[in-house]
Design an enzyme around this catalytic site. Structure first.
Site: not given
Length: 894
Positions: A279, A637
């Protein structure tokens, strides 16, 4: 789980620890028979090894990062491993935008998800072709791999990135994940169309605010029962060619330096032969945030020795030089060997041969999908079909479908919104999005539909449509001037501000404020575009306006300027100004952006009411029904976002409440006595207790993609039957749940939650009714522990054609840590009125297995209940159930 690296408290002993770890791993690996390599993979590996042998050390370390520069002397083009296509390809031109993955999961239709991934794969390949034609290979979004799907378990409704997943259930997630991988990669995983990268491996699902430092402790039971099954399925069954490791630590070790995950399970137990990518900045975190390694060189050594082949580093976004120096230092210090470097590079170059990026593999030509394959009518139709299938009808007292000539008051902040449709991890350039207002109007031409503007809201900020822009000469679009970066003066710092040439390389007309740099021949990687022209309001009224990803200004009335003096950051909250605009008036603008700006460039807007309560009362007065489109947006979100307002922090939710202004609107509608239909757009569960009690109908629409508004219109009109099912439990409050940062599964999801949800996992209605009968359970070969064949008849006993999702659940014998029940099969089908069909479910020993408290998976001896029906076996749901006794336990491999 290996504890070797956990004892490496100091970088002074790291090299020794790594050597011991490597020896231990080699010893363990020798005891297992590695799966044989295919001839294609073996040839690709040999070609990759021969190529790597010709590279210098400097060339080698540069290829370990997500941006791999070209090597002209060997005819190796640049390559950027950073490609996103979670629910649509993201690149330089408009692409097809499908529903957010949580909506894909709600379809409970794994063959459809494979079709969606296949369509996305075509568009990813076409973007690669465009990059090759324009000389922009090496840019994000041009690679023949993709960092999708996200198959983390959505264990807690507060997680902002849960919208990217396939929900809370390991079995459903595994089935959807495998389908996505297979659709993306194509029929032969050895020569994949596009290499899929399931993420984030593993045990990663919030909070966003602590993901770079969190040390997550997980019981052996939860690890095997919840967090690993979907990853195992994606690798073993789906044959994914890549995998992405996560940010956080698991039981003390960083995910990208975790022996148990990367060695014991991934490489050894699952026989993975592909490459691992980190990541973005997860390798940096190993030293900087986790403090697991003493310095950056030690951090890359941990990652490389544990099995990370490709490092995503955020500094590549700003072309920071010298990122490979950490690897050279680790090599000079003896922390890594040349074999460690070469092993990673061979995996990476083998992948590039096999996916058609590099020429030379017999029978595998260079990928050349035409750019015209992007956004085709077939892909547009698939986006609509998928959006329809994703919608979940949660309540209907008979108000739906609507009469063709009904009078509708359309209310709520999202009624005419378009940005909400896309969800996160989506391209700002996609086919023109269809709002609920537009979709309902198209689906119900005989209805009288009145749009009632809402007041200022936290969900405001849609991209302004192309029609509001005019060039300086009054034609549609904007004048666009594209500039190359000027050569840097000798001796200047690479990090100094980029200067641009005084004359534009090209002048053209753009349709809006999105850079079309990829279409300009000869434009350098570092470039700037300046737009000039006018903004024209389509109607007189009150608007909220904002700029994102640009600098410059729009001149408004009375000396008011909408101005941006700096470029906004990725996910930065919008800064909106409330102004009054006059219809048809031309407001001059001059705006610019440049390569490397993280926020997409554009003008965002929302027409609002200055007196929302009065306008609502007047707007609904003559309506037969009120359709309220409410919910959230992925600007609230999402991934690690700088948002902190009531109910939201850092990208996560702090409450399950619908925003306060929307609740007030719903209550005002209810008080009027009008029948209320609630359409919910959101990426995560919200408390629907009030709506369940007070609304006449509720439709969960998620973030439904570019065709979402038309899908909602078709379902409300009855032109399509809703058939989606909830891939999540909808709770009434966060107080029903354990703490967000507690990764134990006790008390979470339908499998372990013992309270009463507002709506349960698997729930959803149709416009018709179904019945189940003649359930039969047959052991495979006479032994239930070897598998089961389950058959059942489903009949449409209602008045019209409808969609059903038949769901098979197992309730296991009692044991410590046993779930209430668990999904182990599902089939989506459409039946005409009166039609029936026999369904067959074949359950393997793994499907029958459960996990004990110590993490051992087995088919346990004892009595099981098998139920098949419209949802979880409970009152009010049509289902059939039967028992089966398994006489002998059977161990299941890791």
């Amino acid at each position: 789980m290996s504890n070797i690296l956990r004892s490496c408290a100091s970088g002074l002993v790291l090299a020794a620890c790594l050597a011991v770890s490597a020896a231990a791993t080699a010893t363990r690996a020798e005891t297992l028979a590695a799966p044989p390599e295919s001839s294609i993979r073996q040839e690709a590996t040999e070609k990759a090894a021969a190529l790597v042998a010709q590279l210098t050390l400097d060339e080698k370390v540069s290829q370990l990062l997500n941006v791999a520069p070209s090597i002209p002397r060997l005819n190796i083009p640049a390559y950027n491993w950073w490609t996103e296509s979670l629910h649509g390809a993201i690149g330089a031109v408009p692409t097809t935008n499908f529903p957010e993955p949580i909506g894909l999961a709600a379809t409970f239709d794994s063959p459809l998800i494979k079709d969606v991934a296949s369509a996305i794969s075509v568009e990813v390949r076409a973007l690669h072709t465009l990059g090759r034609k324009t000389g922009q290979l090496g840019h994000i979004g041009t690679g023949l791999d993709t960092w999708s799907p996200n198959i983390n378990i959505f264990r807690d409704p507060r997680w902002g990135r849960g919208q990217e997943t396939y929900g809370e259930d390991p079995y459903l997630t595994a089935q959807m994940g495998v389908s996505f991988v297979q659709g993306m990669q194509g029929n032969d995983p050895e020569t994949p169309d596009v290499i899929a990268t399931p993420k984030h491996f593993a045990v990663h699902s919030g909070p966003e605010s602590t993901r770079h430092v969190a040390n997550v402790f997980v019981s052996p039971h939860d690890m095997e029962d919840t967090y690993l099954p979907a990853f195992r399925a994606a690798i073993v069954d789906g044959h994914a060619g890549s995998i992405m490791c996560a940010y956080n630590r698991i039981d003390g070790q960083p995910a990208c330096g975790n022996d148990f995950l990367m060695k014991d399970r991934l490489r050894t137990a699952w026989g993975f032969k592909g490459y691992v990518v980190s990541d973005c900045d997860a390798v940096v975190d190993i030293a900087n945030h986790h403090k697991y390694a003493s310095d950056p060189a030690a951090a890359v050594a941990v990652a490389l020795k544990t099995g990370v082949d490709n490092e995503c580093n955020g500094a590549t976004l700003s072309d920071t030089p010298g990122l490979g120096e950490r690897y050279k230092e680790a090599y000079a210090r003896g922390l890594i060997s040349m074999t460690d470097i070469d092993t990673a590079l061979v995996r990476l170059f083998s992948a590039r041969y096999r996916n058609g990026d590099l020429a030379g593999l017999p029978g595998r030509s260079l990928s050349a999908t035409p750019v015209s394959a992007i956004g085709t009518p077939d892909h547009q139709a698939l986006a609509l079909k998928t959006a329809i299938e994703s919608l979940v009808l949660l309540k209907n007292d008979g108000v739906l479908p609507l009469r063709p000539d009904v009078k509708i008051a359309l209310v709520g902040p999202l009624a005419d919104a378009t940005r909400v449709l896309r969800g996160n991890y989506s391209s700002s350039q996609s086919a023109p999005p269809i709002s609920v207002e537009a979709g309902l109007s198209a689906a119900m031409p005989k209805a009288a539909i009145t749009l009632v503007p809402f007041g200022a809201s936290i969900t405001d900020g849609d991209p302004a449509p192309n029609a509001v822009f005019l060039t300086p000469s009054g034609k549609p679009g904007l004048k666009a001037e594209y500039y190359n970066a000027a050569p840097r003066p000798a001796g200047s710092e690479a990090t100094s501000e980029t200067q641009f040439e005084s004359r534009p390389l090209a002048t053209r007309t753009d349709v809006n404020l999105s850079s079309r740099a990829s279409e300009v021949a000869g434009l350098s990687e570092q470039n700037k575009v300046v737009w000039s022209g006018y903004f024209v309001a389509p109607a007189t009224g009150t608007y909220r306006l904002g700029l994102t990803g640009v600098m410059g200004a729009i001149e408004l009335d009375d000396g008011v300027r909408l101005e941006a003096k700096t470029y906004s950051r990725w996910a930065e909250p919008l800064k909106l100004k409330t102004v009054t605009l006059q219809k048809g008036k031309r407001y001059p603008l001059q705006l610019q952006t440049q390569a490397g700006v993280s926020a997409p460039s554009g003008l965002v807007w929302k027409r609002i009411s200055a007196t929302p309560e009065a306008d609502l009362a007047e707007g609904i007065k003559n309506a037969d029904v009120v359709v309220a489109v409410v919910g959230l947006t992925s600007d609230l979100e999402g991934e690690e976002m700088p948002v902190k307002i009531e109910g939201f922090e850092g990208g996560d939710k702090t409450s399950l409440d619908i925003p306060a202004d929307q609740r007030q609107m719903l209550e005002q509608v209810k008080a009027s006595g009008k029948r209320l239909i609630v359409v919910l757009m959101n990426g995560s569960p919200l408390d629907l207790s009030w709506a369940k009690e007070n609304a006449s109908a509720i439709v969960e629409a998620w973030y439904p993609g570019q065709a979402g508004g038309r899908a909602v219109g078709d379902v409300l009109a009855g032109a399509a039957d809703p058939g989606g099912r909830l891939p999540l439990t909808f709770y009434s409050s966060v107080s029903d749940l354990p703490p967000f940062d507690d990764y134990a599964m006790k008390g979470r999801t339908y499998r372990y939650f013992t309270g009463k949800p507002v709506y349960g996992f698997g729930y959803g209605l149709s416009y018709t009714q179904f019945a189940y009968e003649t359930l039969q359970i047959q052991p495979v070969g006479g032994k239930a522990e070897d598998g089961l064949t389950v058959t059942v008849k489903v009949k449409n006993v209602g008045p019209r054609t409808g969609n059903e999702v038949a769901q098979l659940y197992l309730t296991p014998p009692a044991f410590e840590g046993a779930p209430r029940l668990a999904l182990r099969g599902f089939q989506r089908l459409s039946l005409k009125a009166g039609e029936s069909r026999m369904l067959t479910f074949t359950l393997s020993p793994r499907d029958l297995s459960f996990v004990d408290r110590d993490g051992h998976r087995s088919v346990m001896a004892g009595r099981y209940q098998v139920s098949v029906g419209s949802g979880q076996p409970e009152a009010g749901i049509a289902y059939q159930a039967g028992d089966v006794v398994i006489a002998s336990a059977r161990s299941i491999p890791e």
